[in-house]
Design an enzyme around this catalytic site. Structure first.
Site, PDB file in Angstrom:
ATOM      1  N   SER A 652       9.407  -1.675  -5.065  1.00 22.85           N
ATOM      2  CA  SER A 652       9.249  -0.393  -4.924  1.00 22.85           C
ATOM      3  C   SER A 652      10.052   0.456  -4.504  1.00 22.85           C
ATOM      4  O   SER A 652      10.187   1.839  -4.440  1.00 22.85           O
ATOM      5  CB  SER A 652       7.871  -0.213  -3.843  1.00 22.85           C
ATOM      6  OG  SER A 652       8.081  -0.604  -3.083  1.00 22.85           O
ATOM      7  N   LYS A 695       2.463   4.246   3.170  1.00 26.31           N
ATOM      8  CA  LYS A 695       4.060   4.580   2.889  1.00 26.31           C
ATOM      9  C   LYS A 695       4.113   6.188   3.097  1.00 26.31           C
ATOM     10  O   LYS A 695       5.079   6.875   3.951  1.00 26.31           O
ATOM     11  CB  LYS A 695       3.952   4.810   1.459  1.00 26.31           C
ATOM     12  CG  LYS A 695       4.873   2.773   1.494  1.00 26.31           C
ATOM     13  CD  LYS A 695       5.079   2.937  -0.146  1.00 26.31           C
ATOM     14  CE  LYS A 695       5.366   1.590  -0.230  1.00 26.31           C
ATOM     15  NZ  LYS A 695       6.299   1.026  -1.791  1.00 26.31           N
TER      16      LYS A 695
END
EC number: 3.4.21.53
Length: 809
Positions: A652, A695
């Site tokens: 990611s 996040k």
């Protein structure tokens, strides 16, 4: 390329409108069956249970908390209720081979009745035998037989004595036995007198003694036969007196079980053994009549019935869950007791296992617990393969034990085994155990979530009603249900789906119920659910708080303002004790002239996982394919997670690494007010990642602590927009224009957001506009290639001149 636009606040969280529900509280809702969204798994379980062929046992797989156990037990109990009750299982003493107890199967409830009858029989047996043997008639008969026998022996000896006396020979009985001696005038001659007799007379006397000695020997040889005959007569007398007594004691048992031939055969064996044992016991000498109590109990133990499995109170087929599936708990075991320093056992010490209790029904076992128990998995497979349950100690099964033990007759098995575990265990067994696929042919795979539709939201509310009643919680009003639906979407990490993790949902409902009870409310609402979530976040915020404090005090270097080339804020997710937290991490890149290598420092130091390394290789391939199709890659670059001292895994961050690399290559600075997450493929397309909510919230919390200025934001993959279920405070900040979320589909779009410089797309002739990012990349790479060629040519010319000087040319 269009100017990047931040996502509207409406795209950051999909709310559930309480008005879509027609109820006031869950109290008015009917319970759901509990298998919401699990139609496929339910069909598989029902199929496996209905299949009567061998090998069609069921493995229920799914994530923890998905309701596997509850749904499985509900389906099992529903089916078992309509099935017949299996027979009772008993073990009996084997009068022919004591170490091999016999199996007796009886209709349900008859085993307990037989055991009770035999316990009564044993309790009454001793007094009945004593009374029969002590009766006057029997005593007189035995005494008469013994008196007659004694008189017969004495008469025979007297007759012999009189006969030899007529010939002047006396029969004397001494401690050493019988002897003959000569007499004169009725008196035994002394040795001196006998020696004084003439030799002819002495020889005649000796001849007569020899003859009478032979007659005495013949008589004494007849005595054992006479004694045997009298013993047999006494035994017949005892049989005649004990037979009716034992038959009387067994009459009630025989009448109660007259329809069971195996029971009648057992009673016949008991009758015979009682008579044999009692008759042998009467031949003991008087001093041995006081038999020790344990020996007496042991004598009668053989007549007991060991009721291994009792179904007298059962209704339908059994459903057994073995919580501790060790070998003995699963297969059964044989216990031992210590007597006089030795370990001994008997059939009454046989203990049933879960397979015995579930025989004729269903056995449910947790797969992980089963596999962690020594020999248990192999023991279960052996029983399922053989179609019988054989109790044998694990050591003996391996051929290690030399201890003498029992060998009970095996129990034919007729049960369905249901293993419950996660997907990893199922696929591990499927790949590594060849027998697993033959025994567990049915896999019931539970879904983790279901589509979030208005109809499913209503069904979700019914599921909550079931959970509320099961846990005896306060009812939940429609606003609370709506909030729980939103949390279900967040747990599913998809705004368009609802998590089926009923464990997590139930935990949140209990915590919200606690908040409602503290306030003295009659129902739980949205505010109480929010309070429960906030309280949970406070309980678990030590780690994210420490990380944020480390950034705020400058220990960990993270910039949220300014700009810098080759430096970017990536985002990572950490999971601790079931809770997930996101926070930013600095990623830097450096570029220099080289041969096209991109060095992943995390991989070189063995801190990067395989997937992370794959992401770096993919971005390297993207660079080469886009910018070096017609010329060599004349750069070397390095990438690193700054101040990262733990393993890094996942791809990611590959988008952030590629953006940092492009920035370092072109020296176009990246605005540090942004953080970015996403993976990238070889075509520069941005791909979906996990943990997007955590996040974003992690970076938002840091920016909020430093002060939002309206410019902070996060760049995410466009494919991850449907996963957004952000906290309410983040959504409100976005709505007020103080925080922004940008969705991108390509690396070009991401660089445009991060740098403010247009990426630049080639026209129909392949020409990239000047002043754009891609034009700058192409220019820098061309310059590096030219410099590399010049450097190579210079090295080549210097080498040629040196060669000529060395050879005097």
């Amino acid at each position: 390329m269009a100017e990047p636009v931040a996502l509207p606040a409406s795209a950051l969280r999909t709310y559930c409108d309480p008005a879509c529900f027609t109820f006031d509280t869950t109290e008015s809702l009917a319970d759901h069956a509990g298998d919401l969204g699990q139609a496929r798994a339910v069909e598989a379980i029902q199929f496996g249970l209905a299949m009567g062929h061998s090998g069609y046992h069921v493995f229920v797989l799914g994530e923890p908390g998905s309701g596997k156990h509850a749904t499985t037990f509900r389906l099992l109990r529903e089916r078992a209720a309509s099935e017949p009750v299996p027979p009772d299982l008993c073990y009996l003493h084997n009068f022919d081979e004591a170490l091999k107890p016999k199996l007796l199967t009886l209709p349900a409830g008859r085993g307990a009745a037989l055991r009770a009858h035999m316990q009564t029989f044993i309790r009454e047996l001793g007094p009945a035998l004593g009374a029969a043997l002590d009766s006057d008639a029997h005593t007189e008969r035995v005494e008469a037989l013994q008196t007659a026998h004694k008189a017969r022996e004495e008469g025979a000896l007297k007759e012999l004595s009189e006969g030899c006396a007529a010939e002047s020979i006396s029969l004397l009985q001494t401690p050493e036995g019988f002897v003959f001696a000569p007499t004169r005038e009725g008196e035994v001659m002394s040795p001196e007198a006998f020696e004084a007799l003439p030799e002819a007379e002495r020889n005649a006397i000796e001849a007569r003694v020899t003859a009478w000695s032979e007659k005495l020997e013949d008589l004494l040889n007849d005595f054992p036969g006479w004694r045997k005959a009298v013993r047999e007569s006494i035994e017949r007398a005892e049989t005649e007196v004990l037979g009716p007594a034992v038959s009387h004691l067994l009459r009630e048992v025989r009448e109660a079980h007259a329809d069971l031939p195996e029971v009648l055969a057992f009673l016949d064996a008991v009758h015979k053994n009682v008579l044999d044992s009692a008759i042998k016991g009467t031949m003991l000498e008087e001093e041995d009549e006081d038999i020790a109590e344990p020996e007496e109990a042991s004598r009668y133990q053989r007549y007991q019935v060991k009721l291994l499995v009792d179904h007298s109170a059962s209704q339908g087929a059994p459903v057994v869950f073995e919580n501790n599936p060790g070998y003995g708990n699963l297969i059964g075991r044989i216990e031992h007791v210590v007597q006089q320093g030795n370990q001994v056992t008997h059939f009454n010490l046989i203990r049933a296992g879960a397979l015995h209790r579930a025989n004729g029904g269903y056995l449910v076992v947790d797969a992980e617990r089963l596999l962690t128990q020594p020999y248990a998995w192999e023991g279960l497979k052996r029983c399922l393969r053989a179609g019988e349950i054989r109790i044998e100690p694990p050591a003996e099964a391996q051929g290690w034990s030399g201890t003498l033990t029992l060998e009970p007759e095996a129990v034919p098995s007729a049960l369905k085994v249901v293993l419950i575990g996660d997907r990893d265990i199922y696929y591990l067994l499927m790949d590594n155990d060849p027998e697993f696929a033959d025994l567990f042919k049915v896999a019931a795979d539970f879904d983790d979530d279901l589509p979030r539709t208005p109809a499913n939201e209503c069904e979700y509310a019914r599921l909550m009603a079931l959970l509320v009643r099961s846990a005896k919680l306060l009812p939940i009003d429609r606003s609370g249900v709506a909030r729980l639906v939103e949390e279900g979407a967040r747990l599913a990490e998809d705004a368009g789906r609802l998590s089926l993790n009923t464990r997590a949902l139930s935990d949140l409902m209990r915590e919200a119920d606690h908040q409602a009870r503290l306030k003295g409310l009659a129902a739980t609402g949205r505010a109480e659910v929010e309070a429960a979530l906030a309280a949970r976040a406070r309980r678990c915020n030590r780690y994210p708080t420490r990380v944020r404090e480390s950034i705020l005090d400058g220990t960990t270097l993270i910039s949220t303002d300014g700009e810098r080339a080759g430096q970017i804020n990536g985002l990572v997710v950490v999971e601790l004790a079931g809770e997930r937290f996101g926070h930013p991490v600095r990623i830097t890149a450096t570029v220099r002239m080289g041969e096209g290598d991109v060095v992943d420092i995390e991989r070189e130091t063995e801190l990067g996982g395989a997937i992370h390394s794959k992401g770096v290789l993919i971005l390297s391939a993207f660079l080469a394919a886009r910018y070096a199709r017609h010329q060599p890659m004349s750069l070397s670059a390095s990438l690193v997670f700054e101040q990262s001292y733990a393993p890094v895994e996942g791809d990611s961050a590959s988008l952030a690494e590629l953006c940092a690399l492009l920035s370092a290559l072109t020296q176009i600075p990246i605005q540090q007010r942004f953080a970015i997450t996403g993976s990238v493929n070889q075509f520069g397309e941005v791909q979906v990642i996990g943990g997007v909510n955590e996040k974003i919230e992690g970076f938002y919390d840091l920016c909020m602590a430093r002060g939002l200025d309206g410019g902070h934001g996060v760049v995410i993959p466009a494919a991850s927009v449907r996963h957004l279920m952000l906290r309410e405070d983040v959504v409100q900040a976005a709505a007020a224009g103080r925080f922004h979320i940008y969705a991108v589909k390509t690396v070009d779009e991401a660089m445009s957001v991060l740098t403010g410089v247009a990426a630049g797309e080639p026209d129909s002739k392949g020409v990239i506009p000047k002043g754009t990012l891609n034009h700058k990349v192409a220019t820098v790479l061309a310059e590096m290639t030219a410099a590399r060629h010049a450097h190579s040519d210079a090295e080549g010319s210097a080498g040629s001149r040196q060669h000529r000087r060395r050879h005097g040319v």
